[in-house]
Design an enzyme around this catalytic site. Sequence first.
Site, short mmCIF file in Angstrom:
data_model
loop_
_atom_site.label_atom_id
_atom_site.label_comp_id
_atom_site.label_asym_id
_atom_site.label_seq_id
_atom_site.Cartn_x
_atom_site.Cartn_y
_atom_site.Cartn_z
N LYS A 125 34.53 80.05 135.02
CA LYS A 125 35.15 79.77 136.36
C LYS A 125 34.50 80.47 137.64
CE LYS A 125 38.97 81.42 134.52
NZ LYS A 125 38.68 81.92 133.26
N ARG A 173 42.77 88.73 124.91
CA ARG A 173 43.01 87.80 126.31
C ARG A 173 42.93 86.37 125.82
NH1 ARG A 173 37.74 89.92 128.45
NH2 ARG A 173 38.18 88.60 130.04
N ARG A 186 32.47 94.83 131.91
CA ARG A 186 33.73 94.90 132.29
C ARG A 186 34.30 95.71 130.98
NH1 ARG A 186 36.24 89.62 134.44
NH2 ARG A 186 37.47 90.13 132.89
N ARG A 207 48.11 81.59 136.28
CA ARG A 207 48.06 81.94 134.94
C ARG A 207 49.32 81.48 134.13
NH1 ARG A 207 43.07 85.39 135.41
NH2 ARG A 207 42.43 85.80 133.40
N ARG A 216 28.34 89.10 129.22
CA ARG A 216 28.63 89.28 130.74
C ARG A 216 28.57 90.54 131.46
NH1 ARG A 216 34.27 86.56 133.04
NH2 ARG A 216 34.95 88.31 131.89
P1 ADP Z 1 38.42 86.31 133.26
O1 ADP Z 1 37.45 86.03 134.20
O2 ADP Z 1 37.92 86.90 131.98
O3 ADP Z 1 39.30 85.15 133.11
P2 ADP Z 1 39.94 87.91 135.36
O4 ADP Z 1 38.89 88.62 135.98
O5 ADP Z 1 40.37 86.47 135.98
O6 ADP Z 1 39.51 87.43 133.87
O7 ADP Z 1 40.99 88.77 134.76
C1 ADP Z 1 41.11 90.09 134.39
C2 ADP Z 1 42.49 90.43 134.08
O8 ADP Z 1 43.53 90.53 135.13
C3 ADP Z 1 43.46 89.33 132.90
O9 ADP Z 1 43.30 89.64 131.59
C4 ADP Z 1 44.65 90.00 133.48
O10 ADP Z 1 45.10 91.15 132.78
C5 ADP Z 1 44.78 90.12 134.75
N1 ADP Z 1 44.91 88.89 135.89
C6 ADP Z 1 43.94 88.37 136.57
N2 ADP Z 1 44.61 87.43 137.33
C7 ADP Z 1 45.86 87.26 136.87
C8 ADP Z 1 47.07 86.54 137.12
N3 ADP Z 1 46.82 85.53 137.95
N4 ADP Z 1 48.24 86.71 136.51
C9 ADP Z 1 48.25 87.84 135.68
N5 ADP Z 1 47.33 88.60 135.28
C10 ADP Z 1 45.99 88.38 135.96
P1 ADP Z 2 35.32 83.41 133.97
O1 ADP Z 2 35.13 83.45 135.14
O2 ADP Z 2 35.98 82.23 133.49
O3 ADP Z 2 35.79 84.29 133.05
P2 ADP Z 2 32.40 83.68 134.08
O4 ADP Z 2 31.90 82.58 135.10
O5 ADP Z 2 32.71 85.30 134.38
O6 ADP Z 2 33.92 83.13 133.40
O7 ADP Z 2 31.54 83.46 132.81
C1 ADP Z 2 31.40 84.43 131.83
C2 ADP Z 2 30.23 84.57 131.04
O8 ADP Z 2 29.47 83.75 130.54
C3 ADP Z 2 29.15 85.11 132.23
O9 ADP Z 2 28.14 86.37 131.66
C4 ADP Z 2 28.44 84.04 132.66
O10 ADP Z 2 27.20 84.33 133.03
C5 ADP Z 2 28.20 83.07 131.62
N1 ADP Z 2 28.41 81.79 131.64
C6 ADP Z 2 29.05 80.99 132.49
N2 ADP Z 2 28.97 79.54 132.24
C7 ADP Z 2 28.24 79.33 131.23
C8 ADP Z 2 27.42 78.39 130.57
N3 ADP Z 2 28.08 77.16 131.11
N4 ADP Z 2 26.68 78.62 129.55
C9 ADP Z 2 26.62 79.76 129.14
N5 ADP Z 2 27.00 80.99 129.86
C10 ADP Z 2 27.72 80.78 130.87
#
Ligand code: ADP
Ligand code: ADP
Length: 221
Positions: free
Chosen positions: A14, A168, A157, A89, A124
């Site tokens: 994302k 998660r 992270r 979420r 990541r």
């Molecule tokens: P990822 O990129 O791995 O999906 P995020 O950076 O979006 O993770 O979120 C990291 C953490 O922050 C989540 O595991 C949750 O604890 C919290 N968080 C982020 N966005 C939300 C939301 N919209 N509602 C509740 N908790 C959130």
């Molecule tokens: P999210 O915001 O959904 O948690 P991220 O954009 O942070 O996901 O991506 C999670 C990890 O996977 C990062 O290290 C990113 O560089 C990698 N990644 C993202 N898209 C792809 C893909 N299509 N194939 C392989 N690795 C990816």
Amino acid sequence: MMRIILLGPPGAGKGTQAQFISKEYDIPQISTGDMLRAAIKEGSELGQQAQGIMNAGGLVSDDLIINLVKERITKPDCANGCIFDGFPRTIPQAQALAEADVAINHVIEISVPDDEIVKRLSGRRQHAGSGRVYHIDHNPPKQEGIDDVTGEALIQREDDKESTIRERLATYHQQTSTLVGFYQDQAKQGANANSAPDYDKFDGTQAIDTVKQQILTALKG
Ligand code: ADP
Ligand code: ADP
């Protein structure tokens, strides 16, 4: 006005795709995760409330998140729209958007199986200041461990370790995946109305650039 929601499990890509869309449409990426991590770094009350929950892989309370987002979208840079990355979420978060009359043009679901996510998230790396995201194999920085733009160090992270990733993912399946049906229904019901979002699902196991091209094409359509 272009308001987009990116939906999908942690690690689906994302944040990566939000950065491309942000550039293409000149609208900001609103990542609630990045905002919470910034609050933790500042040591604010919000950060203190969020930290334990985030490290355990749970969700921060809907009220806190809804207030954070409502305030963010009043900022001038959101005048032409924004990309919601990691929000909503939960159903109450989605309802809060609807009740505040924040119309969504497009919901983009990125789908990746759980086992792939566990592998992916351990590679990541992130630039804390901007939220720019890299992967040690799939999207490496020009210089190992260093952000391409600022030259600052990248971080791993704290919640990107296997046990927390599993938590998660469980949280995603229990509380967030229900939004898939929620927005698909909205798109169907409103297929003839301007107010309903378009809904498109993408296979997030494809190469980053392939997913990017597919999403940008769908957004133009
Ligand atoms: P990822 O990129 O791995 O999906 P995020 O950076 O979006 O993770 O979120 C990291 C953490 O922050 C989540 O595991 C949750 O604890 C919290 N968080 C982020 N966005 C939300 C939301 N919209 N509602 C509740 N908790 C959130
Ligand atoms: P999210 O915001 O959904 O948690 P991220 O954009 O942070 O996901 O991506 C999670 C990890 O996977 C990062 O290290 C990113 O560089 C990698 N990644 C993202 N898209 C792809 C893909 N299509 N194939 C392989 N690795 C990816």
